[in-house]
Design a protein around this motif. Sequence first.
Motif, PDB file in Angstrom:
ATOM      1  N   THR A  83       0.854  -1.192   0.000  1.00 41.39           N
ATOM      2  CA  THR A  83       0.000   0.000   0.000  1.00 41.39           C
ATOM      3  C   THR A  83       0.884   1.235   0.000  1.00 41.39           C
ATOM      4  O   THR A  83       1.754   1.361   0.862  1.00 41.39           O
ATOM      5  CB  THR A  83      -0.854   0.033   1.285  1.00 41.39           C
ATOM      6  N   HIS A  84       0.655   2.144  -0.953  1.00 47.01           N
ATOM      7  CA  HIS A  84       1.444   3.382  -0.957  1.00 47.01           C
ATOM      8  C   HIS A  84       1.062   4.244   0.235  1.00 47.01           C
ATOM      9  O   HIS A  84      -0.099   4.590   0.434  1.00 47.01           O
ATOM     10  CB  HIS A  84       1.225   4.183  -2.243  1.00 47.01           C
ATOM     11  N   THR A  85       2.069   4.587   1.025  1.00 43.70           N
ATOM     12  CA  THR A  85       1.869   5.538   2.110  1.00 43.70           C
ATOM     13  C   THR A  85       3.153   6.354   2.182  1.00 43.70           C
ATOM     14  O   THR A  85       4.253   5.808   2.038  1.00 43.70           O
ATOM     15  CB  THR A  85       1.514   4.808   3.430  1.00 43.70           C
ATOM     16  N   LYS A  86       3.020   7.666   2.295  1.00 48.81           N
ATOM     17  CA  LYS A  86       4.165   8.564   2.095  1.00 48.81           C
ATOM     18  C   LYS A  86       5.272   8.342   3.121  1.00 48.81           C
ATOM     19  O   LYS A  86       6.444   8.234   2.783  1.00 48.81           O
ATOM     20  CB  LYS A  86       3.681  10.013   2.158  1.00 48.81           C
ATOM     21  N   ASN A  87       4.889   8.316   4.358  1.00 48.02           N
ATOM     22  CA  ASN A  87       5.873   8.071   5.420  1.00 48.02           C
ATOM     23  C   ASN A  87       5.137   7.705   6.704  1.00 48.02           C
ATOM     24  O   ASN A  87       3.931   7.447   6.668  1.00 48.02           O
ATOM     25  CB  ASN A  87       6.847   9.253   5.587  1.00 48.02           C
TER      26      ASN A  87
END
Length: 143
Positions: free
Chosen positions: A47-51
């Motif tokens: 899952t893309h998550t920024k930070n």
Amino acid sequence: MSHNDCIFCKILDGEIPSAKVYEDEFVYAFLDISQVTKGHTLVIPKTHTKNIYETPPEVARELFARVPKIASGIKDVYKPIGMNLLNNNEEPADQSVFHLHIHVIPRYGDGDGYSSNWTVHTDNYSSEDLQQMAKEIKDTIES
Ligand code: AMP
Ligand code: ZN
């Protein structure tokens, strides 16, 4: 969900090649191209998550749950004498790819390619200062 212009999402999609170390439903691990030390690996959520700030607990749980096995595998193969885990968040803290990742960095001794600097400021804070700071953080977390 894949994120536009994210190099790690492109790796997940197979658009950019990578040296895969581990993969399952939630997590992908691959060799960091910089190889700061031999076996330097990145563990990322699918899952893309920024930070770290934007990361839902379940993504964090699944991500970190895989790290012991991956770190132990690297340890078994290359026999490092230590292992550092590192997670950089935001540019001033050296984040350069804005898709959450944990660096797994095996250590082989002084001059192995990795170093970190700690300045100890124990004398600058009384135990009351620490209690007050802990309360500020705790109250914010709980609010
Ligand atoms: P950070 O500076 O913590 O955001 O770490 C990003 C890391 O991603 C750096 O250590 C880079 O060497 C690594 N990296 C960037 N592009 C690639 C790539 N295509 N394959 C493997 N590692 C990469
Ligand atoms: Zn991404």
